[in-house]
Design an enzyme around this catalytic site. Structure first.
Site, short mmCIF file in Angstrom:
data_model
loop_
_atom_site.label_atom_id
_atom_site.label_comp_id
_atom_site.label_asym_id
_atom_site.label_seq_id
_atom_site.Cartn_x
_atom_site.Cartn_y
_atom_site.Cartn_z
N THR A 98 0.84 -1.15 0.00
CA THR A 98 -0.08 -0.06 -0.07
C THR A 98 0.83 1.19 0.13
O THR A 98 1.87 1.36 0.75
CB THR A 98 -0.84 0.02 1.31
OG1 THR A 98 -1.45 -1.01 1.32
CG2 THR A 98 -1.76 1.13 1.29
N HIS A 154 -0.22 7.60 -13.89
CA HIS A 154 -0.95 6.42 -13.62
C HIS A 154 -2.23 6.47 -14.17
O HIS A 154 -2.78 7.68 -14.35
CB HIS A 154 -1.00 6.22 -12.03
CG HIS A 154 0.40 5.57 -11.54
ND1 HIS A 154 1.46 6.30 -11.12
CD2 HIS A 154 0.67 4.37 -11.26
CE1 HIS A 154 2.56 5.63 -10.86
NE2 HIS A 154 2.15 4.17 -10.65
N LYS A 158 -6.17 5.95 -9.65
CA LYS A 158 -5.21 5.82 -8.22
C LYS A 158 -5.59 7.34 -7.35
O LYS A 158 -6.03 8.23 -7.89
CB LYS A 158 -3.77 6.09 -8.87
CG LYS A 158 -2.64 6.06 -7.77
CD LYS A 158 -1.35 5.84 -8.39
CE LYS A 158 -0.40 5.73 -7.33
NZ LYS A 158 -0.49 5.03 -6.36
P1 NAD Z 1 -8.38 -1.15 -5.00
O1 NAD Z 1 -9.10 0.02 -4.44
O2 NAD Z 1 -8.41 -1.73 -6.19
O3 NAD Z 1 -8.13 -2.46 -4.14
C1 NAD Z 1 -7.76 -2.30 -2.70
C2 NAD Z 1 -8.78 -3.46 -1.99
O4 NAD Z 1 -8.55 -3.53 -0.58
C3 NAD Z 1 -10.40 -3.29 -2.14
O5 NAD Z 1 -11.03 -4.35 -2.56
C4 NAD Z 1 -10.64 -2.70 -0.91
O6 NAD Z 1 -12.15 -3.07 -0.21
C5 NAD Z 1 -9.73 -3.61 -0.03
N1 NAD Z 1 -9.53 -3.15 1.26
C6 NAD Z 1 -9.82 -1.98 1.96
N2 NAD Z 1 -9.55 -1.90 3.13
C7 NAD Z 1 -9.64 -3.05 3.66
C8 NAD Z 1 -9.48 -3.84 4.89
N3 NAD Z 1 -9.46 -3.29 6.17
N4 NAD Z 1 -9.50 -5.31 4.97
C9 NAD Z 1 -9.58 -5.88 3.80
N5 NAD Z 1 -9.62 -5.41 2.73
C10 NAD Z 1 -9.79 -3.94 2.44
O7 NAD Z 1 -6.70 -0.53 -5.32
P2 NAD Z 1 -5.46 -1.03 -5.87
O8 NAD Z 1 -5.24 -0.46 -7.28
O9 NAD Z 1 -5.37 -2.38 -5.85
O10 NAD Z 1 -4.12 -0.71 -5.21
C11 NAD Z 1 -4.28 -0.80 -3.71
C12 NAD Z 1 -2.81 -0.07 -2.90
O11 NAD Z 1 -1.71 -0.87 -3.57
C13 NAD Z 1 -2.80 1.26 -3.44
O12 NAD Z 1 -2.25 1.85 -2.24
C14 NAD Z 1 -1.74 1.25 -4.53
O13 NAD Z 1 -0.94 2.56 -4.49
C15 NAD Z 1 -0.75 0.22 -4.34
N6 NAD Z 1 0.07 -0.34 -5.28
C16 NAD Z 1 1.29 -0.72 -4.67
C17 NAD Z 1 2.08 -1.38 -5.89
C18 NAD Z 1 3.44 -1.62 -5.35
O14 NAD Z 1 4.19 -2.37 -6.22
N7 NAD Z 1 4.07 -1.32 -4.08
C19 NAD Z 1 1.86 -1.45 -7.09
C20 NAD Z 1 0.39 -1.26 -7.56
C21 NAD Z 1 -0.49 -0.91 -6.59
#
Ligand code: NAD
Length: 266
Positions: A98, A154, A158
């Site tokens: 995250t 992005h 995002k």
């Molecule tokens: P998204 O909104 O599609 O998915 C997030 C998911 O987490 C949702 O399904 C949501 O319901 C769930 N969630 C939220 N709170 C929760 C909880 N308390 N318990 C269980 N589930 C919960 O977002 P995404 O595009 O998948 O991105 C998620 C995060 O990952 C962002 O912060 C993004 O910037 C990050 N990211 C990091 C990388 C990396 O390589 N580090 C790469 C891509 C995305």
């Protein structure tokens, strides 16, 4: 190794379930979602486009941590902090992908890392981690006659800016230059800004379409410009890297590790 995926119905969550399935030595322990989510009770594998696994998505994150050797978390900052506490309580390694954590949330991740192995990265791709090393070296070699700007683009969904990867690249540039990023970072420019302050590290953010993640670190002097660019074309890339990090935690002492540790990049 049994791997749990919190937020398994999200864009990255589904990719992570698929990456576990494709990685030898990794087995899906289960997936969780927020209480009240329409996905609770569904099969995480089916949601990821795979054959049925017989597992069902839970809203009981503690039970998922208890059943897993490592948990991968690409959710939201407040959720990731809560998951870090569960990781420490259950002695379950954590891979928190995250981005957008503030300083106090980051401090909570560091506290949890005193009890269990955590591999945290703003970006789990091999390419971006190599780019971080190159950025640090370039900043060290070029001196402060070169202005440094970090540009990222992005997809439209995002929610944080600049991206965690852009900030990590800015941090690499600051390290190379021997300065504190907090003191030189220029994250927003708008209106009558005056001239650029020498030594600033600037950030520019673009959002649109379904761009997976483009990053450029630019070094600009009076007469020449160097641009180091990385473009991700499939978000499965980050998922594969995160599962690789999860497998790497086996037998590791508690501590906060980076993807550079996993990749042996020093
Ligand atoms: P998204 O909104 O599609 O998915 C997030 C998911 O987490 C949702 O399904 C949501 O319901 C769930 N969630 C939220 N709170 C929760 C909880 N308390 N318990 C269980 N589930 C919960 O977002 P995404 O595009 O998948 O991105 C998620 C995060 O990952 C962002 O912060 C993004 O910037 C990050 N990211 C990091 C990388 C990396 O390589 N580090 C790469 C891509 C995305």
């Amino acid at each position: 190794m049994k791997i749990g995926i919190v937020g398994c119905a999200g864009r990255m969550g589904r990719m992570l379930v698929k990456a576990v399935d494709e990685t030898p030595g990794a087995e899906l322990a289960g997936g969780s979602e927020m209480a009240g989510s329409e996905f609770v009770g569904q099969d995480p594998a089916v949601l990821a486009g795979l054959p049925a696994s017989g597992l069902s998505i839970t809203d009981d994150a503690a039970a998922l941590f208890a059943a897993s050797d490592a948990v991968v978390d690409f959710t939201a900052p407040a959720a990731t902090v809560a998951h870090a506490k569960l990781a420490a309580e259950h002695n379950t390694a954590l891979i928190p992908g995250t981005t957008g954590l503030d300083a106090s949330q980051q401090a909570e991740i560091e506290q949890a890392a005193a009890h269990v192995a955590i591999v945290q990265a703003a970006n789990y791709s091999v390419g971006v981690n190599v780019l971080q090393v190159l950025t640090e070296q370039a900043a060290q070699m070029m001196g402060d006659d070169f202005d440094i700007e970090v540009l990222e683009m992005h997809h439209r969904h995002k929610v944080d800016a600049p991206s965690g990867t852009a900030l990590a690249l800015g941090q690499s540039a600051a390290l190379g230059r021997g300065v504190d990023l907090e003191k030189v970072s220029q994250r927003v420019r708008d209106g009558f800004t005056g001239e650029r302050t020498k030594g600033d590290i600037g950030f520019a953010t673009l959002r649109g379409g379904m761009v997976v993640g483009d990053h450029t670190v630019m070094f600009a002097s009076d007469d020449e410009r160097i641009e180091l660019t990385h473009k991700a074309s499939d978000r499965g890339l980050f998922a594969k890297g995160a599962i690789r990090a999860a497998l790497w935690t086996e037998g590791k002492a508690p501590g906060l590790y980076s993807m550079r540790d996993v990749l042996g990049l020093g």
